[in-house]
Design a protein around this motif. Sequence first.
Motif, PDB file in Angstrom:
ATOM      1  N   GLU A 266       0.453  -1.549   0.313  1.00  0.00           N
ATOM      2  CA  GLU A 266       0.363   0.046  -0.166  1.00  0.00           C
ATOM      3  C   GLU A 266       1.162   1.311  -0.236  1.00  0.00           C
ATOM      4  O   GLU A 266       0.548   2.349  -0.350  1.00  0.00           O
ATOM      5  CB  GLU A 266      -0.612  -0.077   1.242  1.00  0.00           C
ATOM      6  CG  GLU A 266      -1.909   1.375   0.914  1.00  0.00           C
ATOM      7  CD  GLU A 266      -2.920   1.233   2.433  1.00  0.00           C
ATOM      8  OE1 GLU A 266      -2.922   2.150   2.847  1.00  0.00           O
ATOM      9  OE2 GLU A 266      -2.450   0.086   3.177  1.00  0.00           O
ATOM     10  N   THR A 267       2.071   1.409   0.668  1.00  0.00           N
ATOM     11  CA  THR A 267       2.807   1.989   0.512  1.00  0.00           C
ATOM     12  C   THR A 267       3.488   2.258  -0.650  1.00  0.00           C
ATOM     13  O   THR A 267       3.826   3.030  -1.341  1.00  0.00           O
ATOM     14  CB  THR A 267       4.063   2.584   2.012  1.00  0.00           C
ATOM     15  OG1 THR A 267       3.499   2.248   3.403  1.00  0.00           O
ATOM     16  CG2 THR A 267       4.624   3.246   1.423  1.00  0.00           C
ATOM     17  N   LEU A 268       4.053   1.558  -1.571  1.00  0.00           N
ATOM     18  CA  LEU A 268       5.515   1.443  -2.031  1.00  0.00           C
ATOM     19  C   LEU A 268       4.349   1.407  -3.878  1.00  0.00           C
ATOM     20  O   LEU A 268       4.871   2.233  -4.536  1.00  0.00           O
ATOM     21  CB  LEU A 268       6.217   0.398  -2.607  1.00  0.00           C
ATOM     22  CG  LEU A 268       6.696   0.277  -1.631  1.00  0.00           C
ATOM     23  CD1 LEU A 268       7.568  -0.844  -1.348  1.00  0.00           C
ATOM     24  CD2 LEU A 268       8.151   1.145  -1.635  1.00  0.00           C
ATOM     25  N   PHE A 269       3.335   0.536  -3.295  1.00  0.00           N
ATOM     26  CA  PHE A 269       2.497   0.318  -5.049  1.00  0.00           C
ATOM     27  C   PHE A 269       1.347   1.429  -4.626  1.00  0.00           C
ATOM     28  O   PHE A 269       0.391   0.877  -5.158  1.00  0.00           O
ATOM     29  CB  PHE A 269       2.337  -0.619  -5.410  1.00  0.00           C
ATOM     30  CG  PHE A 269       3.304  -1.099  -5.577  1.00  0.00           C
ATOM     31  CD1 PHE A 269       3.640  -1.068  -6.922  1.00  0.00           C
ATOM     32  CD2 PHE A 269       3.957  -2.046  -4.578  1.00  0.00           C
ATOM     33  CE1 PHE A 269       5.005  -1.638  -7.384  1.00  0.00           C
ATOM     34  CE2 PHE A 269       5.045  -2.754  -5.393  1.00  0.00           C
ATOM     35  CZ  PHE A 269       5.965  -2.509  -6.376  1.00  0.00           C
ATOM     36  N   ALA A 270       1.067   2.683  -4.221  1.00  0.00           N
ATOM     37  CA  ALA A 270      -0.302   3.299  -3.924  1.00  0.00           C
ATOM     38  C   ALA A 270      -1.048   3.674  -4.952  1.00  0.00           C
ATOM     39  O   ALA A 270      -0.699   4.638  -6.385  1.00  0.00           O
ATOM     40  CB  ALA A 270      -0.120   4.628  -3.174  1.00  0.00           C
ATOM     41  N   ASP A 271      -2.469   3.667  -5.151  1.00  0.00           N
ATOM     42  CA  ASP A 271      -3.077   3.831  -6.287  1.00  0.00           C
ATOM     43  C   ASP A 271      -2.768   2.807  -7.563  1.00  0.00           C
ATOM     44  O   ASP A 271      -3.203   4.461  -8.952  1.00  0.00           O
ATOM     45  CB  ASP A 271      -3.055   5.455  -6.595  1.00  0.00           C
ATOM     46  CG  ASP A 271      -4.032   6.047  -5.014  1.00  0.00           C
ATOM     47  OD1 ASP A 271      -4.978   4.921  -4.656  1.00  0.00           O
ATOM     48  OD2 ASP A 271      -3.505   7.240  -5.157  1.00  0.00           O
ATOM     49  N   LYS A 272      -2.579   2.628  -8.045  1.00  0.00           N
ATOM     50  CA  LYS A 272      -1.310   1.531  -8.815  1.00  0.00           C
ATOM     51  C   LYS A 272      -2.216   0.323  -9.105  1.00  0.00           C
ATOM     52  O   LYS A 272      -2.800  -0.591  -7.764  1.00  0.00           O
ATOM     53  CB  LYS A 272       0.195   1.101  -8.400  1.00  0.00           C
ATOM     54  CG  LYS A 272       0.415   2.548  -8.882  1.00  0.00           C
ATOM     55  CD  LYS A 272       1.051   3.025  -9.550  1.00  0.00           C
ATOM     56  CE  LYS A 272       1.818   4.787  -9.494  1.00  0.00           C
ATOM     57  NZ  LYS A 272       2.054   5.439 -10.716  1.00  0.00           N
ATOM     58  N   LYS A 273      -2.353  -0.056 -10.445  1.00  0.00           N
ATOM     59  CA  LYS A 273      -2.855  -1.781 -10.890  1.00  0.00           C
ATOM     60  C   LYS A 273      -2.533  -2.213 -10.899  1.00  0.00           C
ATOM     61  O   LYS A 273      -0.743  -2.330 -11.899  1.00  0.00           O
ATOM     62  CB  LYS A 273      -3.675  -1.128 -12.840  1.00  0.00           C
ATOM     63  CG  LYS A 273      -5.014  -0.039 -12.413  1.00  0.00           C
ATOM     64  CD  LYS A 273      -5.463  -0.319 -13.987  1.00  0.00           C
ATOM     65  CE  LYS A 273      -5.942   0.800 -14.030  1.00  0.00           C
ATOM     66  NZ  LYS A 273      -7.218   0.909 -12.641  1.00  0.00           N
ATOM     67  N   ILE A 274      -2.248  -3.217  -9.579  1.00  0.00           N
ATOM     68  CA  ILE A 274      -1.255  -4.741  -9.378  1.00  0.00           C
ATOM     69  C   ILE A 274      -2.411  -5.223  -9.611  1.00  0.00           C
ATOM     70  O   ILE A 274      -3.616  -5.903  -9.121  1.00  0.00           O
ATOM     71  CB  ILE A 274      -0.527  -4.095  -8.337  1.00  0.00           C
ATOM     72  CG1 ILE A 274      -1.577  -3.613  -7.379  1.00  0.00           C
ATOM     73  CG2 ILE A 274       0.728  -3.255  -8.377  1.00  0.00           C
ATOM     74  CD1 ILE A 274      -0.590  -3.726  -6.062  1.00  0.00           C
ATOM     75  N   ARG A 275      -1.866  -6.530  -9.283  1.00  0.00           N
ATOM     76  CA  ARG A 275      -1.486  -8.148  -8.604  1.00  0.00           C
ATOM     77  C   ARG A 275      -1.108  -8.759  -8.057  1.00  0.00           C
ATOM     78  O   ARG A 275       0.064  -9.054  -8.657  1.00  0.00           O
ATOM     79  CB  ARG A 275      -2.688  -8.916  -9.988  1.00  0.00           C
ATOM     80  CG  ARG A 275      -2.851 -10.413  -9.226  1.00  0.00           C
ATOM     81  CD  ARG A 275      -3.266 -11.466 -10.339  1.00  0.00           C
ATOM     82  NE  ARG A 275      -4.212 -11.026 -11.452  1.00  0.00           N
ATOM     83  CZ  ARG A 275      -3.691 -10.818 -12.629  1.00  0.00           C
ATOM     84  NH1 ARG A 275      -2.565 -10.198 -13.140  1.00  0.00           N
ATOM     85  NH2 ARG A 275      -4.901 -10.460 -13.445  1.00  0.00           N
TER      86      ARG A 275
END
Length: 787
Positions: A266-275
């Motif tokens: 949540e800190t490193l990939f905030a608001d990113k489209k990830i799986r």
Amino acid sequence: MTPVKTNPLNKRAKHGFLASLQGQMSLKTSLLLTLAALLFVSLAVIAQINQQFRAAETVFEDNITRLMQQQLTEAKRAETLLNALSQFYASDLIKSDTAYEQFSQGLVDKIDHIEAIGLAQLIQKEHAYIFENQQKNLGYEDFTIENKNLFLQETANTTDQHLAIHLIAPLSPEHSIYLGQDLLSLPNIALKLDQAIKNNQFFAETTQLTVRRNPNSLEHEIFSLFLKPVYLSNPKSLGTEERQRQIKGVAFMATPTEKILLDMVETLFADKKIRIIVSFQSGTLEVSKTLINSLPDTLYELPWLKQTFSSKFALNLSSPNTVLHITHHWPLSELKAWPVIFSALLALLFYTALMLLLLLGIRYTKTLQQAQNRLTQIIRTSQDAVIVTNRQGYIQEWNPEATRLFGYLQEHALGQCIVCLIFENPDNLQPSDRQNEALLIDIFSNNINLQRQQGKTNRTEVTLRTQNGERLTAEVATAILSVQNDLEISLFIKDITYQRRTEAAIKQLAYYDPLTQLENRTHFKQQIEHLIHQKNISHFALFFLDLDGFKQVNDTLGHSVGDELLKVIAKRITHTLRDAAHATHICRFGGDEFVLMLGGVSEHDVAQISLRLLSQIERLVKVNEDELHVSASIGIALYPQHGHNVDTLLRHADTAMYQSKAAGKNTFSVYNDVMEQDLSKRTQVEKHLRNAIRNKEFSLVYQPQIELKTGLIVGVEALIRWNNPILGNVPPDEFISIAEESNQIIAIGDWVAQTCINQLNAWKNSPFDYLHIALNVSGVQFEHPHF
């Protein structure tokens, strides 16, 4: 200057070429150029888009690296904690379980991301009932070694031993279910425990643990178990077989891997489209759990553009079978439009510039001729005097501004030696022979620094003379050109006589006081700092002189009279110090303050000079019809005894000057450390005095006034008292003078008057109604306009 000759045939041919070029610029050519521009811009846009995706991929890889580093840090911390737990437990096996529980609870309370800490004992199955009874005797009434379905992957224990949890921290209702759980029910634990005993290291296992986050539901979350074998003796001194015989059990720690990963992601990939998928092997079972899936169901990717980035790595070295899969999709919707637009505009601008360069190249021939004509016109109309000479200094060009500046007509100047005409020529040399000609060339070369020019334009400031003998200061810019295998020297001469005079006047204003013509504060401090830095003088004295009674002159007779008085005092100081020292600086520091520096004087000399200064300043001054009497108070600081920099010396001299004021004025004082202490105390009193009324630190006492004939009290005198929390009781004779000088006596006087009025109101209709109150009033209050 040799004119450029133009062949008419060449001129007609050039114009014919331009006309044919314009004719060839047909519609077809225009279309081709437009398509080329579109292609050029498209390539720039594609390059910019690829660059943004490469930057996104770099950010993704950096985040993956940070995530791996954080996982390694978690594993290292777990190893450190397990070492502490095992050493604490194995250091003294007769320690009570309560001591271990307290130690473990302390770690849980102080360190985040720990679900539970505990001990599991290795027990033969035939001795299980004995261990169960021991635990029940310790207070765990329901203690039973069994599989409690805490782990989603647990199976039946086929070994002849149990690894039973018998201590857990924190010992809360939701964690007490761990007690009695057989850790060997996890498929990999037995094998990893044997390997850890052989290698004398800790090991880890990832599993899905059943947790109760609320009373009504159970959840399966991914946890990491970090385990450390505990022995009866120090394992470093034991062999493999001895460690297997002395193994007592394991110290273990459970960390919420799923929660930790979610927090990090949540800190490193905030608001990113990830799986994000966690995969691990439990025995023969491959377990996989999706933690986050925010990727769109359908991905539309451009064939020439990479839009999806993936990474796979082990969570920690101790559990390599636990793999984290992260997939990140960067859609075109996140493309930054402005860089793309900027790249397109930049490419279009570059293409346009390239086309313009081609057109400019075509028109270059025509422009050359126009430039030559324009250059001739510029020289004729230049506001600078332009003179062109050959290598020997004989004039070849002479523009109208040179005629206006020097007075010589062009026809008279051409062919003349420039040194004989306008340069300083003290011996009045004439090029009558080779020796004189060589000397004139040297004078010319040295004046304009031709030897140091080295092909660049050089600017030199020289003194020149006009036809009528007037000297002027000129800035000469020289340029050397090679024309037909010979050198031509172009001189661009600007009259800067007025500018230099103005600069001298500005310097006078910047460094000297306009009223007294003495040095000002800035210049004085620079001079003294330079003397100290260069060590040009070993000792000197700094005098801080303040006029006594100058304010009254300004207030009563006006500032114009005060200014005239300051001029007289400045002249008297200058006259008195004319032969007093070998290095002297006199400065008007501001208002009626003067600062003097005398170099190489002794302390005895300082006293004699001070007396002479006081005597000269005290003499009667007559301005117009007014006779003025002023004196001075002088403070003296000596270098290096009283300071090693100008600011310290000024401060100490100022302190000594205030001591002279306090001593009755019209005297001098040499600085000592006691003065600094007195000034510090005075500053403290003044600082606390500003808040005394607001903090209600003042009080009044009333001294009776008795009529001698009758012996009756007819009134009282109000006397002020000050009790400060820090300074204590401060006598009036200490703070009244400070209040007068800082002008705080006005507010204090108002407070005293109001307090007396309130007291008279309080005495009404009382036995003291007939009394009056006498107030003490400062002379400063009388001068106040609202008194």
